[in-house]
Design an enzyme around this catalytic site. Structure first.
Site, PDB file in Angstrom:
ATOM      1  N   LYS A   1       0.817  -1.222   0.000  1.00  0.00           N
ATOM      2  CA  LYS A   1       0.000   0.000   0.000  1.00  0.00           C
ATOM      3  C   LYS A   1       0.846   1.265   0.000  1.00  0.00           C
ATOM      4  O   LYS A   1       0.399   2.307  -0.477  1.00  0.00           O
ATOM      5  CB  LYS A   1      -0.951   0.003   1.199  1.00  0.00           C
TER       6      LYS A   1
ATOM      7  N   LYS B   1     -11.604  -3.219  -1.941  1.00  0.00           N
ATOM      8  CA  LYS B   1     -12.372  -1.971  -1.867  1.00  0.00           C
ATOM      9  C   LYS B   1     -11.612  -0.826  -2.502  1.00  0.00           C
ATOM     10  O   LYS B   1     -12.188   0.106  -3.023  1.00  0.00           O
ATOM     11  CB  LYS B   1     -12.589  -1.597  -0.402  1.00  0.00           C
TER      12      LYS B   1
ATOM     13  N   LYS C   1      -6.359  -9.650  -5.531  1.00  0.00           N
ATOM     14  CA  LYS C   1      -7.569  -9.892  -4.741  1.00  0.00           C
ATOM     15  C   LYS C   1      -8.624  -8.811  -5.008  1.00  0.00           C
ATOM     16  O   LYS C   1      -8.284  -7.669  -5.325  1.00  0.00           O
ATOM     17  CB  LYS C   1      -7.251 -10.006  -3.242  1.00  0.00           C
TER      18      LYS C   1
HETATM   19  P1  ATP Z   1      -8.962  -2.536   1.224  1.00  0.00           P
HETATM   20  O1  ATP Z   1      -8.919  -2.862  -0.208  1.00  0.00           O
HETATM   21  O2  ATP Z   1      -9.347  -1.113   1.515  1.00  0.00           O
HETATM   22  O3  ATP Z   1      -7.744  -3.004   1.971  1.00  0.00           O
HETATM   23  P2  ATP Z   1     -10.565  -4.814   1.648  1.00  0.00           P
HETATM   24  O4  ATP Z   1     -11.538  -4.904   0.560  1.00  0.00           O
HETATM   25  O5  ATP Z   1      -9.363  -5.685   1.621  1.00  0.00           O
HETATM   26  O6  ATP Z   1     -10.157  -3.318   1.834  1.00  0.00           O
HETATM   27  P3  ATP Z   1     -10.995  -4.995   4.497  1.00  0.00           P
HETATM   28  O7  ATP Z   1     -11.830  -4.037   5.238  1.00  0.00           O
HETATM   29  O8  ATP Z   1      -9.533  -4.799   4.604  1.00  0.00           O
HETATM   30  O9  ATP Z   1     -11.393  -5.057   2.965  1.00  0.00           O
HETATM   31  O10 ATP Z   1     -11.363  -6.466   4.914  1.00  0.00           O
HETATM   32  C1  ATP Z   1     -12.532  -6.851   5.563  1.00  0.00           C
HETATM   33  C2  ATP Z   1     -12.618  -8.345   5.624  1.00  0.00           C
HETATM   34  O11 ATP Z   1     -12.893  -8.868   4.345  1.00  0.00           O
HETATM   35  C3  ATP Z   1     -11.342  -9.045   6.112  1.00  0.00           C
HETATM   36  O12 ATP Z   1     -11.689 -10.140   6.908  1.00  0.00           O
HETATM   37  C4  ATP Z   1     -10.698  -9.483   4.840  1.00  0.00           C
HETATM   38  O13 ATP Z   1      -9.852 -10.582   5.036  1.00  0.00           O
HETATM   39  C5  ATP Z   1     -11.915  -9.836   4.004  1.00  0.00           C
HETATM   40  N1  ATP Z   1     -11.627  -9.681   2.593  1.00  0.00           N
HETATM   41  C6  ATP Z   1     -11.292  -8.550   1.950  1.00  0.00           C
HETATM   42  N2  ATP Z   1     -11.119  -8.761   0.645  1.00  0.00           N
HETATM   43  C7  ATP Z   1     -11.344 -10.085   0.463  1.00  0.00           C
HETATM   44  C8  ATP Z   1     -11.318 -10.937  -0.657  1.00  0.00           C
HETATM   45  N3  ATP Z   1     -11.027 -10.470  -1.859  1.00  0.00           N
HETATM   46  N4  ATP Z   1     -11.601 -12.235  -0.490  1.00  0.00           N
HETATM   47  C9  ATP Z   1     -11.914 -12.727   0.719  1.00  0.00           C
HETATM   48  N5  ATP Z   1     -11.958 -11.986   1.816  1.00  0.00           N
HETATM   49  C10 ATP Z   1     -11.672 -10.685   1.704  1.00  0.00           C
END
Ligand code: ATP
Ligand code: LTN
Length: 330
Positions: A114, A199, A196
């Site tokens: 990041k 968000k 992955k």
């Molecule tokens: P960012 O992209 O802003 O880091 P994010 O989409 O990874 O956000 P988080 O808020 O960091 O989301 O994660 C919330 C939860 O969702 C965590 O338990 C994380 O492991 C899970 N998660 C996030 N993205 C995925 C994914 N692509 N597949 C499975 N689980 C996910």
């Protein structure tokens, strides 16, 4: 006494189906087992480790809380609260800042990824993010921390910090354990199956959002990249189709093997149409519940007040113990 569970999601953008399968769906399953005392947190202090628009952030905090409930978290069974409303999280982070070697933090791959984007402008908070997460967890002595695969390294750091504290000052923290289900542990981007679903991805076509309308869902699934060949098969050589199968399996409640069998004679196009209809139906239900919840401000406030008070009643005892052990006393 029941085992305890703690987890959280950042209100840093729109929740997507990766968040649902990797986190929310697993949380509701754990809740329904009735075996746990559960705390789910909206981790807004984590969200501000990267710049956020204050007006949008306020909206997202409520939205994430309402989505927890719409996705199956029942406030009469699980506590929901907002991280910044319990000052103990930031307090414990400072204590951990002071006992954690820089070397441990410099190894964190999420920070390395990041921070590449912003170089020297990267905030100290982003570097510190894993210690705030360690504090979230260790304040409550949870037995399980259900998170996606991407958070494994942060969980391991939390365990190391807990051990270091316990060794240096005396027993204060339980060593946390990660919990995840392999197939849905990491949902990949629909436009790039090697990254992955996230968000913060700038490409909107890679993620299906929980609040996307039917037409958008259909369009995104139709445009999802596929692999060469034409078999609907879960295989490491077929990352795109494997990802779609994992999504199908997660949303239809059937195993990957069953999903393969069911779609054995389908073309990619037919399989995608089937997947889109499964998603439209399930997300439609979530959206109907969400729309009710977000309208009822008083109800959501009551849930969040109760959650905050419950969380604080546990964490404040931990902070007193920590202060005592560290010597922060008159
Ligand atoms: P960012 O992209 O802003 O880091 P994010 O989409 O990874 O956000 P988080 O808020 O960091 O989301 O994660 C919330 C939860 O969702 C965590 O338990 C994380 O492991 C899970 N998660 C996030 N993205 C995925 C994914 N692509 N597949 C499975 N689980 C996910
Ligand atoms: N970093 C986590 C969100 C998070 C979290 C936590 C998860 C912050 N604090 C405590 C579990 C327990 C993520 O999923 N990106």
């Amino acid at each position: 006494m029941k085992s305890r569970i703690f987890s959280g999601i950042q209100p840093s953008g729109d929740l997507h189906i990766g968040n649902y399968l990797g986190a929310l769906a697993q949380w509701s399953k754990l809740q329904e087992s009735g075996d746990y005392e559960i705390l789910f947190c909206v981790v807004d202090l984590h969200a501000i480790t990267v710049p956020q628009d204050p007006v949008i952030l306020k909206k997202k905090i409520r939205e994430v809380a309402a989505l927890y409930i719409a996705c199956g978290i029942d406030p009469s069974k699980s506590k929901i609260f907002i991280q910044s409303e319990n000052p103990d999280h930031a307090y414990l982070t400072w204590i951990f800042d002071c006992i954690t070697p820089m070397g441990w933090m410099e190894r964190m791959t999420q920070y390395k990824d990041k921070s590449k984007k912003n170089g020297e402008r990267t905030s100290v908070g982003l570097f510190n993010y894993p210690l705030l997460m360690a504090s979230d967890i260790l304040l409550y002595d949870p037995d399980l921390v259900p998170v996606g695969d991407d958070q494994k390294q942060h969980l391991e750091l939390a365990a190391d910090v807990a051990e270091k504290f316990n060794k240096t000052f005396g027993e204060a923290f339980k060593i946390p354990k990660i919990f995840n289900q392999k197939e849905t542990a990491r949902i990949m981007s629909l436009s790039n199956p090697t990254a992955k679903m996230s968000k913060s991805d700038e490409d909107p076509s890679g993620s299906i959002l929980l609040l996307d309308d039917a037409e958008t869902i259909e369009k995104k699934v139709k445009r999802a990249v596929t692999d060469s060949g034409n078999e609907i098969q879960y295989h490491s050589d077929k990352p795109a189709i494997s990802n779609l199968l994992a999504i199908y399996s997660g949303f239809s409640g059937t195993s990957i093997e069953n999903a393969e069998r069911k779609n054995k004679n389908s073309s990619y196009g037919e399989f995608k149409a089937d997947l889109a209809s499964v998603l439209v139906e399930k997300l439609g239900e979530i959206q109907r519940r969400f729309n009710e919840l977000i309208k009822d401000e008083a109800h959501l406030n009551t849930v969040l007040d109760e959650g905050r008070d419950f969380a604080h009643s546990i964490s404040s005892k931990k902070i007193e113990l920590v202060k005592d052990l560290v010597g922060l006393r008159r």
